[in-house]
Design an enzyme around this catalytic site. Structure first.
Site, PDB file in Angstrom:
ATOM      1  N   GLU A 190      67.582  79.818  48.668  1.00  0.00           N
ATOM      2  CA  GLU A 190      68.084  81.001  47.306  1.00  0.00           C
ATOM      3  C   GLU A 190      68.124  82.205  48.346  1.00  0.00           C
ATOM      4  O   GLU A 190      66.877  81.764  48.811  1.00  0.00           O
ATOM      5  CB  GLU A 190      68.444  81.157  45.922  1.00  0.00           C
TER       6      GLU A 190
ATOM      7  N   LYS B  46      69.949  74.800  37.069  1.00  0.00           N
ATOM      8  CA  LYS B  46      70.083  76.314  38.352  1.00  0.00           C
ATOM      9  C   LYS B  46      71.571  76.516  39.257  1.00  0.00           C
ATOM     10  O   LYS B  46      72.136  77.399  39.430  1.00  0.00           O
ATOM     11  CB  LYS B  46      68.977  76.543  39.310  1.00  0.00           C
TER      12      LYS B  46
ATOM     13  N   ARG C 168      66.628  80.225  24.864  1.00  0.00           N
ATOM     14  CA  ARG C 168      66.058  80.223  23.832  1.00  0.00           C
ATOM     15  C   ARG C 168      65.346  81.655  23.702  1.00  0.00           C
ATOM     16  O   ARG C 168      65.784  82.533  24.274  1.00  0.00           O
ATOM     17  CB  ARG C 168      64.423  79.035  24.172  1.00  0.00           C
TER      18      ARG C 168
END
Length: 445
Positions: free
Chosen positions: A200, A116, A293
């Site tokens: 974050e 990430k 995906r």
């Protein structure tokens, strides 16, 4: 086109891939655990190979057993579905190294977006908006506290290698951060084999909106609209709809352009999803992560855009052009997906068991992607998803009414089932207005 395909997954997604492959005349091979031997995806494939016991690590994540099944059945390609090995770059690389076709993005793109922190930095460099946060892992608690001080509370503590809504915690002050940091780090180490975490900015009121992208065989990346995914429990989705009721035409243009830039930044091929957080007050959005995906919620995009995303995946993997005009994409109508899970409708705790009643709704604008039939056993070894109930109509209001009728007509007995929750949600004024956020389920409880 590919002539033979091994589906390295289970349940509804394996069955759904087999359905499209059969329509295209592709021979299919299902791999399954001992516990899943009697499920529909096994019996509906042309061939089936047992790859191990119920434990996913010894069956659906058993790469050597799956590759051995591919070799023994002589397939050309492997489709990983979602979950399990779908975002395992090493497996994708091994599949291609053995001369097989991997129906998914390249290993390098999976690697680039799997971390990430790396993904955030790549997106920032590509001009995709990212929320304030760390540009490298918070090496220790002191580093996390310092970062949170710069970002400003509340903050989200996230596993750098996490996904699926797992490995996250919210801290409203330093004391909470100290607790959440240790908790998330320990969980990430156990679950993902990597204890790295990032800090974050946390948005107390936010919507979760994502964009379906498709990297074509000719190198172009196109966006097939957005999906609203804000109805969640434990940061995991329960309902998705497309188009998002929060996205105006102008915002859609910006959102889709950013998602295309995200795909182009990593040379993306095949299907993927760019997930974003949308601040409903300011109208600003921020990159959250990219899922390399096919998504669980892909059917709502299929209905609104008139495409079969599994077919498009297979065409990209085979080097073929898409069935649609990449320059003529536009949403038509409205679709809603409800995830029917084997869990109680109040606390959402799993409740496996033998299915004694299973009656699916049908009719115009109603689609059910199911993994089970009456007589099957829902075991505790895997995700609780039983089926996806998807409805389509010309307008959102009509889709909601169609969903209400379909939920009322869906009968499941034996295991616990969350269908009563959807009855409650579809009558909820906040949801019906379209002005809701990721806190809607908590407010209903």
């Amino acid at each position: 086109m590919i002539e033979s395909l091994l589906v390295a997954n289970r349940g509804e997604i394996a069955r759904r891939i087999v359905r499209t492959a059969r329509r295209l005349g592709i021979r299919t091979v299902a791999v399954h655990s001992e516990a899943d031997a009697g499920l529909p995806f096994v019996t509906e494939a042309d061939e089936a190979v047992c790859v191990g016991p119920a434990d996913p690590a010894r069956s659906y994540r058993n790469t050597e057993a799956i590759l051995a099944a591919a070799e023994s059945t002589g397939v050309q390609a492997i489709h990983p579905g979602y979950g399990f090995l779908s975002e395992n770059a090493e497996f994708a690389r091994t599949v291609e190294g053995r001369g097989l076709v991997w129906v998914g993005p390249g290993a390098d793109a999976i690697t680039a977006m799997g971390d990430k922190i790396n993904a955030r930095n790549l997106m920032a460099d590509a001009g995709v908006p990212v929320a304030p946060g760390t540009t490298e892992p918070a090496a220790d608690l002191d580093a996390a506290v310092a970062a949170a001080g710069e970002i400003g509370y509340p903050v989200m503590v996230k596993a750098a290698a996490g996904g699926g809504g797992m490995g996250m915690g919210v801290a409203t002050d330093e004391a909470a951060l100290r607790t959440e940091y240790d908790k998330v780090r320990a969980f990430a180490g156990r679950m993902f084999g990597d204890g790295s975490v990032l800090i974050e900015r946390y948005f107390p009121r936010v919507r979760h909106v994502e964009v379906q992208i498709l990297g074509l065989a000719d190198g172009r990346v196109v966006a097939l609209g957005e999906r609203e995914c804000s109805v969640q429990r434990r940061n995991q989705k329960l309902v998705e709809e497309s188009p998002s009721p929060a996205v105006s035409p102008r915002l859609r243009e910006r959102l889709l352009a950013a998602a295309v830039r995200a795909g182009e930044a990593v040379g993306y091929r095949n299907a993927g999803t760019v997930e974003c957080l949308l601040d409903p007050t300011s109208g600003e959005f921020f990159f959250l992560e990219m899922n390399t995906r096919l998504q669980v919620e892909h059917p709502v995009t299929e209905l609104v855009y008139g495409v079969d995303l599994v077919e498009e995946q297979l065409r990209v993997a085979a080097g073929l052009t898409p069935t649609f005009d990449p320059d003529g994409l536009a949403p038509q109508g409205h679709a809603i997906e409800l995830r029917v899970n084997a869990e109680d409708p109040k606390r959402f705790l799993p409740g496996p068991g033998v299915i004694t009643t299973w009656n699916e709704p049908s009719g115009v604008g109603v689609r059910v992607d199911s993994g089970y039939v009456r007589g099957n056993t829902v075991t505790p070894f895997y995700d609780s998803l039983l089926a996806k109930l998807i409805v389509y109509a010309e307008t959102r209001d009509e889709a909601i009414e169609r969903a209400r009728a379909a939920v009322a007509g869906f009968e499941v007995a034996g295991p616990k089932c969350n269908l009563p929750f959807f009855t409650e949600l579809l009558d909820n004024p906040e949801f019906r207005s379209g002005d809701y956020d990721t806190g809607i389920v908590a407010r209903m409880r």
